[in-house]
Design a protein around this motif. Structure first.
Motif, PDB file in Angstrom:
ATOM      1  N   THR A 272      24.418  43.536  25.655  1.00 52.27           N
ATOM      2  CA  THR A 272      24.694  44.350  26.735  1.00 52.27           C
ATOM      3  C   THR A 272      24.229  43.449  27.853  1.00 52.27           C
ATOM      4  OG1 THR A 272      22.828  45.649  26.477  1.00 52.27           O
ATOM      5  CG2 THR A 272      24.820  46.612  25.913  1.00 52.27           C
ATOM      6  N   LYS A 273      24.495  43.631  29.020  1.00 58.66           N
ATOM      7  CA  LYS A 273      24.055  43.225  30.303  1.00 58.66           C
ATOM      8  C   LYS A 273      23.841  44.440  31.241  1.00 58.66           C
ATOM      9  CE  LYS A 273      24.612  39.566  33.528  1.00 58.66           C
ATOM     10  NZ  LYS A 273      25.214  38.505  34.116  1.00 58.66           N
ATOM     11  N   PRO A 274      22.824  44.918  31.642  1.00 59.90           N
ATOM     12  CA  PRO A 274      21.592  44.521  31.432  1.00 59.90           C
ATOM     13  C   PRO A 274      21.016  45.261  29.948  1.00 59.90           C
ATOM     14  CG  PRO A 274      21.373  46.349  32.797  1.00 59.90           C
ATOM     15  CD  PRO A 274      22.767  46.047  32.714  1.00 59.90           C
ATOM     16  N   GLY A 275      19.785  44.543  29.467  1.00 60.27           N
ATOM     17  CA  GLY A 275      19.271  45.350  28.490  1.00 60.27           C
ATOM     18  C   GLY A 275      19.351  44.603  27.050  1.00 60.27           C
ATOM     19  N   LYS A 276      19.985  43.350  27.042  1.00 57.37           N
ATOM     20  CA  LYS A 276      20.010  42.484  25.723  1.00 57.37           C
ATOM     21  C   LYS A 276      18.829  42.456  24.977  1.00 57.37           C
ATOM     22  CE  LYS A 276      19.462  38.087  26.418  1.00 57.37           C
ATOM     23  NZ  LYS A 276      19.644  36.600  26.522  1.00 57.37           N
ATOM     24  N   PRO A 277      17.478  42.513  25.503  1.00 55.41           N
ATOM     25  CA  PRO A 277      16.354  42.530  24.352  1.00 55.41           C
ATOM     26  C   PRO A 277      15.920  43.615  23.861  1.00 55.41           C
ATOM     27  CG  PRO A 277      15.652  41.448  26.425  1.00 55.41           C
ATOM     28  CD  PRO A 277      16.863  42.309  26.944  1.00 55.41           C
ATOM     29  N   PRO A 292      13.637  46.712  27.336  1.00 57.33           N
ATOM     30  CA  PRO A 292      12.906  45.293  28.118  1.00 57.33           C
ATOM     31  C   PRO A 292      12.140  45.791  29.486  1.00 57.33           C
ATOM     32  CG  PRO A 292      15.391  45.709  27.859  1.00 57.33           C
ATOM     33  CD  PRO A 292      14.875  47.038  27.620  1.00 57.33           C
ATOM     34  N   ASN A 294      12.392  44.448  32.458  1.00 56.46           N
ATOM     35  CA  ASN A 294      13.050  44.715  33.843  1.00 56.46           C
ATOM     36  C   ASN A 294      13.466  45.872  34.073  1.00 56.46           C
ATOM     37  OD1 ASN A 294      13.190  41.691  34.754  1.00 56.46           O
ATOM     38  ND2 ASN A 294      14.736  41.383  33.615  1.00 56.46           N
ATOM     39  N   SER A 297      16.952  47.133  33.564  1.00 50.93           N
ATOM     40  CA  SER A 297      17.434  46.914  31.991  1.00 50.93           C
ATOM     41  C   SER A 297      16.899  48.060  31.152  1.00 50.93           C
ATOM     42  CB  SER A 297      16.891  45.694  31.560  1.00 50.93           C
ATOM     43  OG  SER A 297      17.216  44.540  32.516  1.00 50.93           O
ATOM     44  N   ARG A 337      28.706  39.701  27.071  1.00 50.27           N
ATOM     45  CA  ARG A 337      28.021  40.993  27.058  1.00 50.27           C
ATOM     46  C   ARG A 337      28.702  42.021  27.681  1.00 50.27           C
ATOM     47  NH1 ARG A 337      22.207  40.422  28.739  1.00 50.27           N
ATOM     48  NH2 ARG A 337      22.562  38.187  29.715  1.00 50.27           N
ATOM     49  N   SER A 360      18.717  42.483  37.402  1.00 54.01           N
ATOM     50  CA  SER A 360      18.273  43.444  36.620  1.00 54.01           C
ATOM     51  C   SER A 360      16.749  44.068  36.941  1.00 54.01           C
ATOM     52  CB  SER A 360      18.394  43.287  35.020  1.00 54.01           C
ATOM     53  OG  SER A 360      17.812  41.865  34.897  1.00 54.01           O
TER      54      SER A 360
HETATM   55  O1  MOO Z   1      19.589  41.907  29.678  1.00 56.09           O
HETATM   56 MO1  MOO Z   1      18.425  41.572  30.749  1.00 56.09          MO
HETATM   57  O2  MOO Z   1      17.998  43.429  30.510  1.00 56.09           O
HETATM   58  O3  MOO Z   1      19.557  41.398  31.921  1.00 56.09           O
HETATM   59  O4  MOO Z   1      17.768  41.375  32.325  1.00 56.09           O
END
Ligand code: MOO
Ligand SMILES: Nc1nc2c(c(=O)[nH]1)N[C@H]1C(S)=C(S)[C@@H](COP(=O)(O)OP(=O)(O)OC[C@H]3O[C@@H](n4cnc5c(N)ncnc54)[C@H](O)[C@@H]3O)O[C@H]1N2
Length: 396
Positions: A272-277, A292, A294, A297, A337, A360
């Motif tokens: 996903t974007k945001p939120g990948k980690p 994450p 950010n 995010s 994403r 983000s």
């Molecule tokens: O996926 Mo991160 O959460 O874009 O900045």
């Protein structure tokens, strides 16, 4: 990386509903029932008048003018024990018990009073303006079931059914742990290279709004020892929510320490974007959801993942609701994403327009947004006017 759908299924599969506890009805607002509830009383418990007027015998009414003798009164909370005979009428108030012998109530607007007699013109209509006993429910009826939320209307229903104590799912205890040497608590002095730990209050507020009990652990500094100690401080919680340290930085000890402590990881990245980690696992009998660092995010992923996780712990389900809207301006093709674009939905025009700042880290854009546009992975460019899915943000 897994899709958001798979991540939500994984959360759902691993998380189990917490145990139950008995709670007074007066403290049960917003909580979730752990077992079905049966009515202890019938409501209304007696045939009651639905209007202010006169209780009569329908067989006395012929359609034309009728003259009846008034005998006593049945008021709310003061039933009359006198039965109603032929040719008689009894003053009655809304909610008062219907005297025996009566089977109709004539509203007072249709009646003229003459000493101890009334004159009325009404059709014979047995049952008119009478609520039979049990119109709402009867003793022994199942009123609500396991997993039902205690809305104000549900509380009113259960109070009228004679319940004073309920068996509810325990509220999830949610430990919140921030991570990072750059963080300073709100109100503390900052060095030029520091920022304020703005996410801990946000996550605590979300947890509170979504039925959990937040317990703030503090900031784990960027050393394995401090991270270990702070994780250990959360051992009483049902779920630990960590903020930051989810990605691949040299000073991110969180994931390594979590694994050294015996933590099990079920997923470690969402497409996903945001939120990948965003990551999820368990440690020593409690769950751990890693958000994450950010701010956007973290808050978007809390909405998409933490809210359903808390619902699952509480014995209910939360599915994010998407509605269709029209794009107020064009969007470019999307990457691999699934993307949640901060946007404003205008109910007057039905148009949804993306905000300019999609960074983000930009909390200001999330506050300005009233919805997120969901763009599927690899979506083609979408022109103005194209239909799109949005999730409305219920900023409390
Ligand atoms: O996926 Mo991160 O959460 O874009 O900045
Ligand atoms: N080489 C790569 N770098 C990054 C990747 C990547 O895949 N490869 N992913 C990026 C993405 S996407 C995100 S999102 C961030 C998330 O990183 P972390 O979860 O490890 O978070 P931190 O590095 O600790 O912090 C990121 C950012 O957020 C600020 N922060 C952290 N905690 C808080 C808090 N409690 N309140 C307010 N702000 C907070 C922190 O100071 C940083 O500015 O990683 C990218 N990097």
């Amino acid at each position: 990386m897994i899709s958001l759908d798979t991540a939500l299924r994984t959360l759902n599969d691993h998380i189990q509903t917490l145990g139950a506890e008995r709670v007074p009805l007066s403290a049960a607002a917003g909580r979730i029932l752990a077992e079905p509830v049966t009515a202890l009383r019938t409501q209304p418990p007696f045939a009651a008048s639905a209007m202010d007027g006169y209780a009569v015998r329908a067989s006395d009414l012929g359609g034309g003018d009728t003259c009846l003798t008034t005998v006593g009164e049945s008021a709310a909370g003061h039933a009359s024990s006198r039965p109603l005979g032929a040719g008689e009428a009894m003053r009655i108030s809304t909610g008062a018990p219907i005297p025996s012998g009566a089977d109709q109530v004539v509203i007072q607007e249709n009646v003229s009073l003459q000493d101890d007699r009334i004159q009325l013109r009404d059709r014979s209509s047995p049952g008119n303006n009478i609520r039979p006993a049990g119109t709402d429910f009867r003793a022994g009826d199942t009123l609500l079931t396991q997993g039902d939320p205690l809305t104000p209307a549900a509380l009113s229903l259960l109070a009228s059914a004679g319940l004073t104590e309920l068996c509810l799912v325990r509220r999830p205890l949610v430990a919140i742990l921030s991570t990072g040497d750059e963080l300073v608590e709100p109100g503390e002095a900052t060095r030029p290279d520091q920022i304020i730990n703005s996410l801990a209050p946000a996550v605590a507020a979300m947890v509170q709004n979504w039925g959990g009990v937040p317990r703030y652990i503090g900031i784990a500094r960027d050393t394995p020892e401090d991270v270990r100690n702070k994780i250990a401080d959360a051992s009483e919680a049902d779920i630990l929510v960590t903020i930051g340290g989810a990605s691949v930085g040299d000073h991110d000890h969180l994931r390594t320490v979590f694994k050294e402590m015996g933590g099990q990881t079920y997923f470690e990245k969402i497409a996903t974007k945001p939120g990948k980690p965003t990551w999820f696992g368990s440690l020593g009998g409690h769950w751990v959801l890693g958000l994450p660092g950010n701010p956007v995010s973290a808050m978007v992923m809390a909405l998409l993942c933490l809210k359903p996780a808390l619902a699952r712990l509480s014995g209910t389900r939360h599915e994010t609701v998407f509605v269709t809207a029209e794009l107020g301006s064009a969007l470019p093709a999307n990457g691999p994403r699934e993307t949640f674009v901060r946007a404003r939905f205008d109910p007057a025009t039905g148009l949804t327009s993306p905000l300019t700042n999609q960074d983000s880290s930009a909390a200001s854009a999330l506050v300005a947004a009233n919805c997120l546009i969901r763009r599927p992975a690899d979506a083609k460019a979408a022109p103005k006017g194209a239909s799109t899915e949005i999730v409305l943000l219920d900023h409390p």
